[in-house]
Write a protein that holds these residues in place. Structure first.
Motif, PDB file in Angstrom:
ATOM      1  N   GLY A 104      27.799 -28.254  44.095  1.00 41.58           N
ATOM      2  CA  GLY A 104      27.072 -29.252  43.291  1.00 41.58           C
ATOM      3  C   GLY A 104      25.763 -28.984  42.927  1.00 41.58           C
ATOM      4  N   VAL A 105      25.185 -27.410  43.447  1.00 39.44           N
ATOM      5  CA  VAL A 105      23.779 -27.133  43.053  1.00 39.44           C
ATOM      6  C   VAL A 105      23.574 -27.238  41.383  1.00 39.44           C
ATOM      7  CG1 VAL A 105      22.546 -25.180  42.986  1.00 39.44           C
ATOM      8  CG2 VAL A 105      23.771 -25.699  44.951  1.00 39.44           C
ATOM      9  N   CYS A 106      24.707 -26.514  40.572  1.00 36.16           N
ATOM     10  CA  CYS A 106      24.382 -26.430  39.207  1.00 36.16           C
ATOM     11  C   CYS A 106      24.583 -27.816  38.591  1.00 36.16           C
ATOM     12  CB  CYS A 106      25.406 -25.539  38.608  1.00 36.16           C
ATOM     13  SG  CYS A 106      25.151 -23.735  38.962  1.00 36.16           S
ATOM     14  N   GLY A 107      25.440 -28.600  39.221  1.00 35.51           N
ATOM     15  CA  GLY A 107      25.500 -30.008  38.545  1.00 35.51           C
ATOM     16  C   GLY A 107      24.396 -30.776  38.930  1.00 35.51           C
ATOM     17  N   GLY A 108      23.632 -30.650  39.884  1.00 34.53           N
ATOM     18  CA  GLY A 108      22.516 -31.237  40.379  1.00 34.53           C
ATOM     19  C   GLY A 108      21.302 -30.941  39.467  1.00 34.53           C
ATOM     20  N   ILE A 109      21.191 -29.485  39.200  1.00 24.32           N
ATOM     21  CA  ILE A 109      20.164 -28.955  38.373  1.00 24.32           C
ATOM     22  C   ILE A 109      20.299 -29.472  37.037  1.00 24.32           C
ATOM     23  CG2 ILE A 109      19.283 -26.811  37.345  1.00 24.32           C
ATOM     24  CD1 ILE A 109      19.936 -25.333  39.859  1.00 24.32           C
TER      25      ILE A 109
ATOM     26  N   GLY B 284      18.917 -32.709  32.439  1.00 24.03           N
ATOM     27  CA  GLY B 284      19.283 -33.616  31.493  1.00 24.03           C
ATOM     28  C   GLY B 284      20.031 -32.506  30.463  1.00 24.03           C
ATOM     29  N   VAL B 285      20.559 -31.554  30.950  1.00 18.66           N
ATOM     30  CA  VAL B 285      21.758 -30.755  30.027  1.00 18.66           C
ATOM     31  C   VAL B 285      22.982 -30.502  30.674  1.00 18.66           C
ATOM     32  CG1 VAL B 285      19.611 -29.260  29.209  1.00 18.66           C
ATOM     33  CG2 VAL B 285      20.991 -28.613  31.473  1.00 18.66           C
TER      34      VAL B 285
ATOM     35  N   ARG C  13      25.792 -23.631  34.638  1.00 18.66           N
ATOM     36  CA  ARG C  13      26.790 -22.422  35.478  1.00 18.66           C
ATOM     37  C   ARG C  13      26.647 -20.985  34.733  1.00 18.66           C
ATOM     38  NH1 ARG C  13      29.992 -27.532  35.625  1.00 18.66           N
ATOM     39  NH2 ARG C  13      29.624 -28.396  37.846  1.00 18.66           N
ATOM     40  N   LEU C  14      26.760 -21.105  33.072  1.00 17.42           N
ATOM     41  CA  LEU C  14      26.835 -19.889  32.592  1.00 17.42           C
ATOM     42  C   LEU C  14      25.611 -19.280  32.823  1.00 17.42           C
ATOM     43  CD1 LEU C  14      28.775 -20.991  29.208  1.00 17.42           C
ATOM     44  CD2 LEU C  14      29.678 -19.350  31.062  1.00 17.42           C
ATOM     45  N   VAL C  15      24.502 -19.771  32.617  1.00 18.32           N
ATOM     46  CA  VAL C  15      23.265 -19.134  32.978  1.00 18.32           C
ATOM     47  C   VAL C  15      23.246 -18.468  34.321  1.00 18.32           C
ATOM     48  CG1 VAL C  15      20.805 -19.442  32.894  1.00 18.32           C
ATOM     49  CG2 VAL C  15      21.735 -20.228  30.991  1.00 18.32           C
TER      50      VAL C  15
END
Length: 73
Positions: free
Chosen positions: A16-21, A26-27, A33-35
């Protein structure tokens, strides 16, 4: 401004790290995840160490209701 960074429980693939970021900025989480993957490949896998550190540093979202929770009798 009372916005805080949390690991997402709704938008997660690994932890959930990328989801939280993504929720914080707001993106879309796919962009984050790709970045992150591209940054990891270009920086000799430092992104993996940073991801593991984020798992331990960033707390889980306390306001999220776990849909898989089953009440024990």
């Amino acid at each position: 401004m009372d916005k805080k960074l949390y690991r997402s429980k709704n938008n997660m693939k690994i932890s959930g790290v990328c989801g939280g970021i993504a929720e914080y900025f707001g993106v879309d989480a796919t962009i984050i995840r790709l970045v992150w993957v591209l940054g990891t490949l270009l920086n000799l896998f430092i992104g993996i160490v940073a991801y593991v550190a984020c798992v331990f540093i960033i707390p889980e979202d306390p306001g999220c209701i776990d849909v898989e929770y089953e009440e024990k009798n």
